[in-house]
Design a protein around this motif. Structure first.
Motif, PDB file in Angstrom:
ATOM      1  N   LEU A 137       9.373 -63.797  45.542  1.00  0.00           N
ATOM      2  CA  LEU A 137       8.795 -62.810  46.450  1.00  0.00           C
ATOM      3  C   LEU A 137       8.053 -61.712  45.697  1.00  0.00           C
ATOM      4  N   VAL A 138       8.658 -61.164  44.647  1.00  0.00           N
ATOM      5  CA  VAL A 138       8.000 -60.055  43.945  1.00  0.00           C
ATOM      6  C   VAL A 138       6.754 -60.540  43.217  1.00  0.00           C
ATOM      7  N   ARG A 139       6.705 -61.812  42.876  1.00  0.00           N
ATOM      8  CA  ARG A 139       5.517 -62.361  42.222  1.00  0.00           C
ATOM      9  C   ARG A 139       4.328 -62.457  43.184  1.00  0.00           C
ATOM     10  N   LEU A 140       4.576 -62.357  44.485  1.00  0.00           N
ATOM     11  CA  LEU A 140       3.478 -62.355  45.453  1.00  0.00           C
ATOM     12  C   LEU A 140       2.720 -61.031  45.434  1.00  0.00           C
ATOM     13  N   ASN A 141       3.300 -60.018  44.792  1.00  0.00           N
ATOM     14  CA  ASN A 141       2.621 -58.735  44.586  1.00  0.00           C
ATOM     15  C   ASN A 141       2.191 -58.092  45.902  1.00  0.00           C
ATOM     16  N   GLY A 142       3.055 -58.215  46.916  1.00  0.00           N
ATOM     17  CA  GLY A 142       2.791 -57.572  48.198  1.00  0.00           C
ATOM     18  C   GLY A 142       1.853 -58.327  49.110  1.00  0.00           C
ATOM     19  N   THR A 143       1.320 -59.462  48.665  1.00  0.00           N
ATOM     20  CA  THR A 143       0.435 -60.272  49.506  1.00  0.00           C
ATOM     21  C   THR A 143       1.243 -61.436  50.070  1.00  0.00           C
ATOM     22  N   TYR A 144       1.777 -61.248  51.278  1.00  0.00           N
ATOM     23  CA  TYR A 144       2.663 -62.234  51.863  1.00  0.00           C
ATOM     24  C   TYR A 144       1.897 -63.216  52.747  1.00  0.00           C
ATOM     25  N   PRO A 145       2.442 -64.413  52.935  1.00  0.00           N
ATOM     26  CA  PRO A 145       1.797 -65.385  53.835  1.00  0.00           C
ATOM     27  C   PRO A 145       1.701 -64.833  55.254  1.00  0.00           C
ATOM     28  N   PRO A 146       0.844 -65.424  56.085  1.00  0.00           N
ATOM     29  CA  PRO A 146       0.683 -64.927  57.459  1.00  0.00           C
ATOM     30  C   PRO A 146       1.927 -65.147  58.301  1.00  0.00           C
ATOM     31  N   GLY A 147       2.161 -64.193  59.195  1.00  0.00           N
ATOM     32  CA  GLY A 147       3.307 -64.291  60.087  1.00  0.00           C
ATOM     33  C   GLY A 147       4.574 -63.751  59.457  1.00  0.00           C
ATOM     34  N   PRO A 148       5.680 -63.771  60.191  1.00  0.00           N
ATOM     35  CA  PRO A 148       6.942 -63.263  59.656  1.00  0.00           C
ATOM     36  C   PRO A 148       7.642 -64.297  58.777  1.00  0.00           C
ATOM     37  N   LEU A 149       8.500 -63.803  57.901  1.00  0.00           N
ATOM     38  CA  LEU A 149       9.415 -64.664  57.182  1.00  0.00           C
ATOM     39  C   LEU A 149      10.496 -65.113  58.157  1.00  0.00           C
ATOM     40  N   ILE A 150      10.791 -66.417  58.171  1.00  0.00           N
ATOM     41  CA  ILE A 150      11.865 -66.940  59.013  1.00  0.00           C
ATOM     42  C   ILE A 150      13.103 -67.049  58.128  1.00  0.00           C
ATOM     43  N   LEU A 151      14.112 -66.277  58.447  1.00  0.00           N
ATOM     44  CA  LEU A 151      15.285 -66.166  57.594  1.00  0.00           C
ATOM     45  C   LEU A 151      16.448 -66.934  58.217  1.00  0.00           C
ATOM     46  N   PRO A 152      17.047 -67.868  57.480  1.00  0.00           N
ATOM     47  CA  PRO A 152      18.221 -68.573  58.011  1.00  0.00           C
ATOM     48  C   PRO A 152      19.318 -67.598  58.401  1.00  0.00           C
ATOM     49  N   HIS A 153      20.081 -67.942  59.401  1.00  0.00           N
ATOM     50  CA  HIS A 153      21.096 -67.041  59.918  1.00  0.00           C
ATOM     51  C   HIS A 153      22.110 -66.661  58.841  1.00  0.00           C
ATOM     52  N   PHE A 154      22.517 -67.623  58.004  1.00  0.00           N
ATOM     53  CA  PHE A 154      23.555 -67.334  57.011  1.00  0.00           C
ATOM     54  C   PHE A 154      23.051 -66.409  55.913  1.00  0.00           C
ATOM     55  N   LEU A 155      21.738 -66.356  55.677  1.00  0.00           N
ATOM     56  CA  LEU A 155      21.189 -65.402  54.708  1.00  0.00           C
ATOM     57  C   LEU A 155      20.981 -64.034  55.350  1.00  0.00           C
ATOM     58  N   ALA A 156      20.635 -64.023  56.629  1.00  0.00           N
ATOM     59  CA  ALA A 156      20.430 -62.749  57.325  1.00  0.00           C
ATOM     60  C   ALA A 156      21.724 -61.954  57.439  1.00  0.00           C
ATOM     61  N   GLU A 157      22.867 -62.618  57.273  1.00  0.00           N
ATOM     62  CA  GLU A 157      24.156 -61.931  57.330  1.00  0.00           C
ATOM     63  C   GLU A 157      24.464 -61.168  56.039  1.00  0.00           C
ATOM     64  N   LYS A 158      23.681 -61.412  54.990  1.00  0.00           N
ATOM     65  CA  LYS A 158      23.921 -60.758  53.703  1.00  0.00           C
ATOM     66  C   LYS A 158      23.133 -59.448  53.655  1.00  0.00           C
TER      67      LYS A 158
END
Length: 345
Positions: A137-158
């Motif tokens: 993620l940090v290697r993207l240097n703030g230029t993220y792909p279009p749309g939202p990141l879809i985060l798996p439920h088990f990772l969103a709990e962290k």
């Protein structure tokens, strides 16, 4: 006779009938590079009798991102196209339960026109997150792909994942049920192991606005685990004994259960010499300019990731001590030999 992994047999069978698309052989092949790090002290069994560790890379260089159409992404981090589960777009190796879902009717889905997901191998601990997905993620240097990141439920709990994504202004939605992504970008894992280099340290510091300061001469910092449970395996460290010695030397003792980026940055003045129970908190060196580090580790639960990131931040002396069943006298001797002779701060 070699033990047969039933999960590997299941995935192989699933690939044959077209419900699973594994990595291609040429895509997963790994080779050794010339980039290496060395350390002093003990050689853990997990180090394969080597004080010099070499970084690995994929034999065939991967694209940093790949495009997929009409992807169904589930709460457990699995990605499907039609009735086929796609490994390169998923968060981990699929289980029997994951593969069996293609044979059943799925639940109602959320729909997004554009979105992106992470590929990952072991998405279980903070170390996995820091040196795996966050590294990409940090290697993207703030230029993220279009749309939202879809985060798996088990990772969103962290909480640390949500914290880091918010700090980087990443828009995300939680896949608490299947999400249909019409145009999906997969951010790939570019490295087979967690052997971070100087460019990674620069990327983290730039992304989070970290500007390390010089530590106070003679300062000592202990990153302690205090026997709290780990996310994957419970390991016991002599943290209380170490903390007592560090305290007697005028050092700072920090319980890594409470680690946050801000707290780690606040410790920068006290980190000329660092003693640390093996674990992901050693990645906190990106916030500091330490000169020496002693890593306390168990014999079979060690890898070179901490040495790589430690050297990348400029640590001059990196020492490893195996602490399985270590006596009080040996532990005391090891610490007193490594710590500064006096600390009057």
């Amino acid at each position: 006779m070699a033990r047969v992994d039933p999960r590997a047999l299941l995935r192989k069978a699933a690939a044959k009938i077209g419900i699973y698309r594994p990595y291609a052989v040429e895509e997963s092949a790994i080779v050794r590079t010339n980039r290496s790090v060395s350390y002093d002290g003990d050689v853990p069994a997990a180090a394969a009798n080597a004080r010099t560790q070499f970084a690995l890379k994929f034999a065939k260089e991967r694209l940093s991102a790949e495009k997929y159409e009409d992807v169904v992404y589930g709460p457990n981090g699995m990605a499907w196209q039609g009735r086929c589960l796609i490994r390169a777009a998923s968060a981990r190796e699929p289980s029997f339960k994951d593969l069996s879902r293609v044979l059943r009717r799925r639940r109602l889905k959320n729909f997004v026109e554009w979105g992106w997901v992470f590929e990952s191998t072991t998405p279980y601990t903070y170390g996995d997150w820091f040196a795996g997905q966050l590294r990409s993620l940090v290697r993207l240097n703030g230029t993220y792909p279009p749309g939202p990141l879809i985060l798996p439920h088990f990772l969103a709990e962290k909480s640390y994942i949500v914290r880091d994504l918010s700090a980087l202004n990443v828009e995300f939605i939680v896949a608490d049920k299947d999400v249909f992504i019409e145009n999906c970008t997969v951010v790939r894992e570019m490295f087979p192991r967690y052997e971070l280099g100087i460019e990674d340290v620069h990327a983290y510091r730039k992304a989070f606005g970290i500007q390390p300061i010089e530590p106070k001469p003679g300062s000592i910092l202990y990153l302690a685990r205090f026997d709290h449970k780990f996310e994957v395996k419970h390991r016991i460290y002599p943290s209380k004994r170490v903390a007592k010695i560090i305290d007697e030397r005028g050092g700072h003792v920090f319980d890594t259960l409470h680690a946050t980026p801000q707290r780690l940055s606040d410790l920068a003045p006290y980190a000329e010499t660092v003693v640390a129970d093996q674990g992901s908190a050693i990645f906190g060196v990106v916030h500091w300019k330490p000169k020496r580090l002693l890593e306390l580790t168990t014999d079979n639960w060690w890898n070179s990731a901490n040495v790589f990131i430690g050297r990348a931040t400029g640590i001059e002396t990196y020492r490893v001590k195996v602490i399985d069943e270590i006596s009080d006298n040996d532990l005391t001797r090891e610490l007193l030999e490594f710590l500064p002779t006096a600390n009057t701060l």
